[in-house]
Design an enzyme around this catalytic site. Sequence first.
Site, PDB file in Angstrom:
ATOM      1  CB  CYS A 151       9.565 -30.051 -17.839  1.00  0.00           C
ATOM      2  SG  CYS A 151       8.206 -31.234 -17.980  1.00  0.00           S
TER       3      CYS A 151
ATOM      4  CD  GLU B 154       2.249 -29.234 -22.842  1.00  0.00           C
ATOM      5  OE1 GLU B 154       2.511 -29.090 -21.621  1.00  0.00           O
ATOM      6  OE2 GLU B 154       1.114 -29.058 -23.314  1.00  0.00           O
TER       7      GLU B 154
END
Length: 455
Positions: free
Chosen positions: A244, A210
Amino acid sequence: MADYKEMIKRQRAYFREGECKSIGFRIAQLTRLNAWICENEEAIMEALQKDLHKSPFEAYATEIGIVKEEIKYTLKHLRKWARPKRVPTPVTQFPSRSFIYPEPYGVVLIMSPWNYPFQLTIAPLVGAICAGNCAVVKPSAYSPHTSAIVAKMIQALFPKKYVDVITGGRKENEALLNERFDYIFFTGSVDVGRYVMEKASKHLTPVSLELGGKSPCIVDETADIKMAAKRIVWGKFLNSGQTCVAPDYILVHKSVKDKLLKQLEKNIYKMYGKDACHNADYPKMINDKHFDRVLGLMRGTHIVCGGGSRSDTRQIEPTVVDQVNWDSPVMQEEIFGPVLPVLTFYDIKEAAAMVNARPRPLALYLFTKEKRREAYILRHVSYGGGCINDTVVHLATSHMPFGGVGNSGMGGYHGKASFDTFTHQKSIMKKSLLIDIPVRYAPFKNKLNILKKLQ
């Protein structure tokens, strides 16, 4: 440094005993985990405030609440997910039955980042537990207070042979990656993700990565500019930009650029005040290195609003910068801070081409009222996930997988996707002993036409 070989050996032995594979056992562990979180919410919030200066509201909304919802959703659906599934069998295999049997990988490693240090540690752990694995959890050294409460929680709830936690920094990360795990789940930067994958490849260990990247926010001339500005400001400056999936830059149609800039400034002041660095609810940069890096990206840019900072608290004002191009320093890396560059386009195809010319981002946000443009972006641009007429919220659901593609990562999780990520789908065909059709056996003379007819 702990004896990691012995730790993993202990967990493998416990996994082979089979207790953690029991559905009842998994449900009991998740129920206990949820109860501990509910009882210790204030302590978790305090740790997040110390590490990132998060307000109680932001700490609950973006960390604790998401984890609790993930556990609730998992508990509701786990028995169904874990049930073997019957599938059709080809006529050539008559008589037989086929089914898919979900089984846990074994001992998994979860390596989490510092920006959402509670959520991004515990949400993957929920997936590992619900799938029936043992787990080693490695929280980030950059968020020591939250890592400490995560360690306290794990040590209070689980025996080391089932779930263990390792604190520390790079030495510990390196030592863990030198060991053989059955699965590795990593959340962090692209560069470290490459390194994790390289280390995993030596043991042929499957991974979920991720990662991140420069997530664009496209605003066309049909967009509701007031609403777009409000939702962009919220998504970008959440956690002071250390998200993110935060909008990394704006691509706005030339005709509405000035209107959008005014609305961005208006909403920044409305949400954070004209001196955000003295706002008690405004987060800070995680450390001096990141504080200095983000300030460096601002140098030489045309600042529309913001630009101020406080070194003693490591806070940087929400900042919008204009007159940048693709060669500007602020466009060369993921910003991961409260700086929002604005670029322009004239046609939606041009905007799509600009995004496609760069590594595939983790997220993309499109503000438009035109369905044809929405469809064009969905068909022609590849990215991990995103929103139409909003930002960030697509990850706050257990009904959809969250993850990247290409440079922004591989694999997904949340809800059923978390169970699937930490599960090997074992394919089984059970043949009858009553009949044994001889076509498949040698000699094969005059059997080819029969085989073709059966298919």
